[in-house]
Design a protein around this motif. Structure first.
Motif, short mmCIF file in Angstrom:
data_model
loop_
_atom_site.label_atom_id
_atom_site.label_comp_id
_atom_site.label_asym_id
_atom_site.label_seq_id
_atom_site.Cartn_x
_atom_site.Cartn_y
_atom_site.Cartn_z
N VAL A 136 0.84 -1.20 0.00
CA VAL A 136 0.00 0.00 0.00
C VAL A 136 0.87 1.25 0.00
O VAL A 136 0.61 2.21 -0.75
N ALA A 137 1.93 1.25 0.80
CA ALA A 137 2.83 2.41 0.84
C ALA A 137 3.49 2.63 -0.52
O ALA A 137 3.61 3.77 -0.98
N MET A 138 3.91 1.57 -1.17
CA MET A 138 4.54 1.72 -2.49
C MET A 138 3.54 2.24 -3.51
O MET A 138 3.89 3.09 -4.35
N LEU A 139 2.30 1.77 -3.45
CA LEU A 139 1.28 2.26 -4.37
C LEU A 139 1.00 3.74 -4.15
O LEU A 139 0.84 4.50 -5.12
N VAL A 140 0.97 4.17 -2.90
CA VAL A 140 0.73 5.58 -2.60
C VAL A 140 1.87 6.44 -3.13
O VAL A 140 1.65 7.48 -3.77
N ILE A 141 3.11 6.00 -2.90
CA ILE A 141 4.27 6.78 -3.35
C ILE A 141 4.32 6.86 -4.88
O ILE A 141 4.44 7.93 -5.46
N TRP A 142 4.23 5.70 -5.55
CA TRP A 142 4.32 5.70 -7.02
C TRP A 142 3.10 6.36 -7.65
O TRP A 142 3.22 7.02 -8.69
N GLY A 143 1.95 6.20 -7.04
CA GLY A 143 0.75 6.86 -7.55
C GLY A 143 0.85 8.37 -7.45
O GLY A 143 0.48 9.10 -8.37
N GLY A 144 1.37 8.85 -6.32
CA GLY A 144 1.56 10.30 -6.16
C GLY A 144 2.55 10.85 -7.16
O GLY A 144 2.36 11.93 -7.71
N LEU A 145 3.62 10.10 -7.39
CA LEU A 145 4.62 10.53 -8.38
C LEU A 145 4.02 10.59 -9.78
O LEU A 145 4.22 11.56 -10.52
N ALA A 146 3.24 9.58 -10.13
CA ALA A 146 2.61 9.56 -11.45
C ALA A 146 1.61 10.70 -11.60
O ALA A 146 1.56 11.36 -12.65
N LEU A 147 0.83 10.97 -10.55
CA LEU A 147 -0.13 12.08 -10.62
C LEU A 147 0.59 13.42 -10.75
O LEU A 147 0.12 14.31 -11.47
N ALA A 148 1.71 13.58 -10.05
CA ALA A 148 2.46 14.83 -10.15
C ALA A 148 2.99 15.03 -11.57
O ALA A 148 2.92 16.13 -12.12
N ILE A 149 3.50 13.98 -12.18
CA ILE A 149 4.03 14.09 -13.55
C ILE A 149 2.90 14.40 -14.52
O ILE A 149 3.04 15.27 -15.40
N VAL A 150 1.77 13.72 -14.38
CA VAL A 150 0.63 13.98 -15.27
C VAL A 150 0.14 15.41 -15.09
O VAL A 150 -0.16 16.10 -16.08
N SER A 151 0.10 15.89 -13.87
CA SER A 151 -0.35 17.26 -13.61
C SER A 151 0.59 18.27 -14.24
O SER A 151 0.13 19.25 -14.85
N LEU A 152 1.88 18.05 -14.11
CA LEU A 152 2.85 18.97 -14.73
C LEU A 152 2.73 18.97 -16.24
O LEU A 152 2.79 20.02 -16.89
#
Length: 44
Positions: A11-27
């Protein structure tokens, strides 16, 4: 390792990688990446 520890780790890995992916998509969606690339070429 217990099952609970493995589940928490996943769950922690999914949260970290998901947040990173969302940040890249947002940028990319707001054009921040493209603007920086154009400014870099202009400065050179």
């Amino acid at each position: 390792m217990s099952t609970a520890a493995i589940v928490m780790m996943v769950v922690a890995m999914l949260v970290i990688w998901g947040g990173l992916a969302l940040a890249i998509v947002s940028l990319m969606r707001h054009g921040a990446v493209e603007d920086r690339a154009e400014n870099l070429h202009r400065d050179l």
